[in-house]
Scaffold this active site. Structure first.
Site, short mmCIF file in Angstrom:
data_model
loop_
_atom_site.label_atom_id
_atom_site.label_comp_id
_atom_site.label_asym_id
_atom_site.label_seq_id
_atom_site.Cartn_x
_atom_site.Cartn_y
_atom_site.Cartn_z
N LYS A 12 0.40 -2.36 5.25
CA LYS A 12 -0.70 -2.18 4.30
C LYS A 12 -1.32 -3.51 3.91
CE LYS A 12 0.94 2.20 2.35
NZ LYS A 12 1.37 2.93 1.12
N ASP A 73 2.52 -13.91 -2.62
CA ASP A 73 3.59 -13.47 -3.50
C ASP A 73 2.90 -12.83 -4.68
OD1 ASP A 73 6.37 -13.20 -4.11
OD2 ASP A 73 6.10 -14.67 -5.69
N PHE A 159 1.19 0.93 -3.31
CA PHE A 159 2.63 0.69 -3.20
C PHE A 159 3.06 -0.10 -4.42
CE2 PHE A 159 0.23 -2.45 -0.78
CZ PHE A 159 0.72 -3.67 -1.23
N TYR A 161 4.06 -1.13 -7.95
CA TYR A 161 3.85 -0.58 -9.29
C TYR A 161 2.49 0.10 -9.45
CZ TYR A 161 7.87 -3.53 -10.49
OH TYR A 161 9.12 -4.12 -10.54
N ARG A 188 -4.81 -8.94 -5.25
CA ARG A 188 -4.72 -9.49 -3.91
C ARG A 188 -6.10 -9.57 -3.28
NH1 ARG A 188 -1.32 -6.34 -2.24
NH2 ARG A 188 0.50 -7.53 -2.87
#
Length: 205
Positions: A12, A73, A159, A161, A188
């Site tokens: 993903k 991260d 995906f 939380y 992101r």
């Protein structure tokens, strides 16, 4: 065609980067995942910040393969938990990558916290390492997505939380958004968008 190693086995994440590149008109990059290269030793995520961990992962991939490497991260920072889980988000329950257990623990810890105090933000740091020798370049960027932790999961997408994260100004959790909707506003997506100039240079486009 230049290759770009995405230091992840999460399909993903690769798809998300591809959508960001397509939307920005960046062409000419072959995206590879860790499944596409020979295994190498990956340093544990022991950094104090998302940026530390992202850069360490990108450097590991770059040094091991010689390929330009991008790594991220990310996690969730919850106000009522003084910014935790933070860099521990992926292993909050004690088992790395167990999304259901991590989410269940977070909701349990916030069980008595009223909605007005459940503020949170998704955070993503992305690092890109490329070039060779004295021309080596390192770019580290950060994206944040503010919102609130819901009282129960909603939605089947995304995906981590995503099912318990309600973005500011939205009536849908991150797991209820389409991939395109999420890319446009997510932590992101925001971080990857900041990498586009460097990725365009890498692609020569």
């Amino acid at each position: 065609m230049p290759a770009l190693l995405v230091a992840s086995r999460n399909a993903k994440k690769l798809a998300e980067l591809r959508r960001v590149l397509d939307a920005a008109g960046v062409v000419g990059l072959e995206l590879l995942s860790l499944a596409d290269v020979a295994a190498y030793d990956e340093a544990p995520e022991t950094g104090a910040t998302f940026e530390d961990n992202a850069l360490a992962k990108a450097m590991d991939g770059f040094r091991a393969t010689g390929l330009a490497c991008v790594a991220d991260d990310s996690g969730i920072s919850v106000d009522a938990l003084n910014g935790m889980p933070g860099v521990l988000s992926a292993r909050w329950s004690g088992v790395h990558g167990d999304d259901a257990a991590n989410t269940a623990l977070l909701l349990a810890q916030l069980g008595d916290v009223p909605y007005s105090r459940r503020g949170a933000a998704f955070v993503s740091a992305c690092a890109l390492v490329y070039g060779a020798g004295s021309a080596e370049k390192r770019v580290v960027v950060r994206g944040e997505w503010p919102g609130t932790v819901t009282h129960e999961p909603r939605g089947e997408g995304g995906f981590g939380y995503d099912p318990v994260f309600l973005p500011d100004g939205s009536t849908h959790t991150a797991a209820e958004l389409t991939p395109a909707e999420k890319d446009a506003v997510s932590h992101r997506g925001r971080a990857l968008a900041l990498l586009v100039p460097a990725l365009r240079e890498l692609a020569g486009s």
